[in-house]
Design a protein around this motif. Sequence first.
Motif, PDB file in Angstrom:
ATOM      1  N   GLN A 220      20.988  -3.113  24.379  1.00  0.00           N
ATOM      2  CA  GLN A 220      22.129  -2.722  23.572  1.00  0.00           C
ATOM      3  C   GLN A 220      22.500  -1.274  23.830  1.00  0.00           C
ATOM      4  O   GLN A 220      21.657  -0.393  23.809  1.00  0.00           O
ATOM      5  CB  GLN A 220      21.805  -2.921  22.084  1.00  0.00           C
ATOM      6  N   LEU A 221      23.781  -1.036  24.055  1.00  0.00           N
ATOM      7  CA  LEU A 221      24.250   0.335  24.221  1.00  0.00           C
ATOM      8  C   LEU A 221      24.277   1.025  22.867  1.00  0.00           C
ATOM      9  O   LEU A 221      24.636   0.431  21.858  1.00  0.00           O
ATOM     10  CB  LEU A 221      25.648   0.338  24.830  1.00  0.00           C
TER      11      LEU A 221
ATOM     12  N   CYS B 264      34.701   0.221  36.019  1.00  0.00           N
ATOM     13  CA  CYS B 264      34.488  -0.846  35.041  1.00  0.00           C
ATOM     14  C   CYS B 264      35.200  -2.138  35.409  1.00  0.00           C
ATOM     15  O   CYS B 264      34.718  -3.226  35.092  1.00  0.00           O
ATOM     16  CB  CYS B 264      34.943  -0.380  33.658  1.00  0.00           C
TER      17      CYS B 264
ATOM     18  N   SER C 123      28.934   5.040  23.717  1.00  0.00           N
ATOM     19  CA  SER C 123      27.654   4.334  23.673  1.00  0.00           C
ATOM     20  C   SER C 123      27.001   4.389  25.049  1.00  0.00           C
ATOM     21  O   SER C 123      27.687   4.272  26.071  1.00  0.00           O
ATOM     22  CB  SER C 123      27.856   2.883  23.235  1.00  0.00           C
TER      23      SER C 123
ATOM     24  N   ARG D  35      23.553   2.326  29.894  1.00  0.00           N
ATOM     25  CA  ARG D  35      23.879   1.556  31.099  1.00  0.00           C
ATOM     26  C   ARG D  35      22.905   1.906  32.221  1.00  0.00           C
ATOM     27  O   ARG D  35      22.406   3.022  32.300  1.00  0.00           O
ATOM     28  CB  ARG D  35      25.302   1.887  31.571  1.00  0.00           C
TER      29      ARG D  35
ATOM     30  N   LYS E 123      36.225  -0.721  24.333  1.00  0.00           N
ATOM     31  CA  LYS E 123      36.112  -2.083  24.854  1.00  0.00           C
ATOM     32  C   LYS E 123      35.903  -2.052  26.367  1.00  0.00           C
ATOM     33  O   LYS E 123      35.066  -2.793  26.902  1.00  0.00           O
ATOM     34  CB  LYS E 123      37.361  -2.887  24.503  1.00  0.00           C
TER      35      LYS E 123
ATOM     36  N   SER F 285      32.428  -1.182  27.638  1.00  0.00           N
ATOM     37  CA  SER F 285      31.364  -2.163  27.411  1.00  0.00           C
ATOM     38  C   SER F 285      31.518  -3.397  28.299  1.00  0.00           C
ATOM     39  O   SER F 285      30.880  -4.421  28.053  1.00  0.00           O
ATOM     40  CB  SER F 285      31.352  -2.588  25.936  1.00  0.00           C
TER      41      SER F 285
ATOM     42  N   PRO G 239      27.935  -4.191  31.215  1.00  0.00           N
ATOM     43  CA  PRO G 239      27.000  -3.153  31.645  1.00  0.00           C
ATOM     44  C   PRO G 239      25.660  -3.743  32.047  1.00  0.00           C
ATOM     45  O   PRO G 239      25.243  -4.774  31.524  1.00  0.00           O
ATOM     46  CB  PRO G 239      26.860  -2.286  30.394  1.00  0.00           C
TER      47      PRO G 239
ATOM     48  N   THR H 144      21.834  -3.405  31.676  1.00  0.00           N
ATOM     49  CA  THR H 144      20.964  -2.764  30.690  1.00  0.00           C
ATOM     50  C   THR H 144      19.543  -3.301  30.814  1.00  0.00           C
ATOM     51  O   THR H 144      19.273  -4.233  31.569  1.00  0.00           O
ATOM     52  CB  THR H 144      21.477  -3.024  29.259  1.00  0.00           C
TER      53      THR H 144
END
Length: 315
Positions: A21-22, A64, A140, A143, A293, A296, A299, A301
């Motif tokens: 979770q970011l 992104c 956030s 990543r 948005k 995210s 990513p 993680t």
Amino acid sequence: MGSLSSTLLWLLICATIIDAQLTPNFYARTCPTLQSIVRDTMAQAVAKEPRMGASMLRLFFHDCFVNGCDASVLLEDTPSFKGEKNAYANQNSLRGFKLMDIIKKNVEAKCKSTVSCSDILALAARDGVVLLGGPKWTVSLGRKDSRTASFEAANVNLPPPTANLATLISLFAAKNLTARDMTALSGAHTIGMARCSTYRSHIYNEANNINAAFATTKMATCPSIGGDDNLAPLDTSTPNHFDNGYFRNLMAKQGLLHSDQELFNGGSQDAWVRLYARSNYALSKDFVVAMLKMGSISPLTGFSGEIRRHCRFVN
């Protein structure tokens, strides 16, 4: 032993979920000075060349939109893959790679092998906007960096300057971004520059979709043949200040790119353009929502990806 193994397995699963979770506090203990390092380096760069704020924002966007926010756009070509830098929408136009090298070096000096290039890019994009007078948002973090890049995906996923409205909406929808998000994010064109080759056709061949006097003015620095690298501001009113001037330009049919003017051409986005043209507050609010948005999108993680030691090369 079975109970202990089950407990360890459960803890590992929980750690993996948390790790995936970011969170804004991801580096609070491991690199508490991260944000100040990025901000200070960006401040020096933007003070020297205001355009760098726009360049870092565009670099983040183009990262992104190709396989997620994973710093793949920063990678150089290797024998095993062709990178994204020379894709049609990136070739001869993306900037900021050297600045990313500098920021990464400064971060590594304080927090060795700790912070991903993808997180640094997310912070640098935000700081570039703020330094040019735009809104601030909480980024956030958490990543990881990809170990590969995709020239092919970059050619397919990135919106070209010639795109029509339907194509733009479709490309953004593929990333779970609404048409409203798309229009707000296009407000990034209130800062930065465009090469003559990206808008030549618009100013010479689209008389019904551009202000004639504006087109003539742009022809002076963008000849019909040659001068491909000549630059013009995307927002002629306040090119180095993040505001709603870009949308006022669109209403006056002074969008520099064909894809810009498609947002205000009797279509579904006209109402949003009118709103943002009269309200900086509405633009800032929707821009921040859309940036969160976008940041995210897929990513890497947890145990996926890596923390690159150098942003241009996998470890």
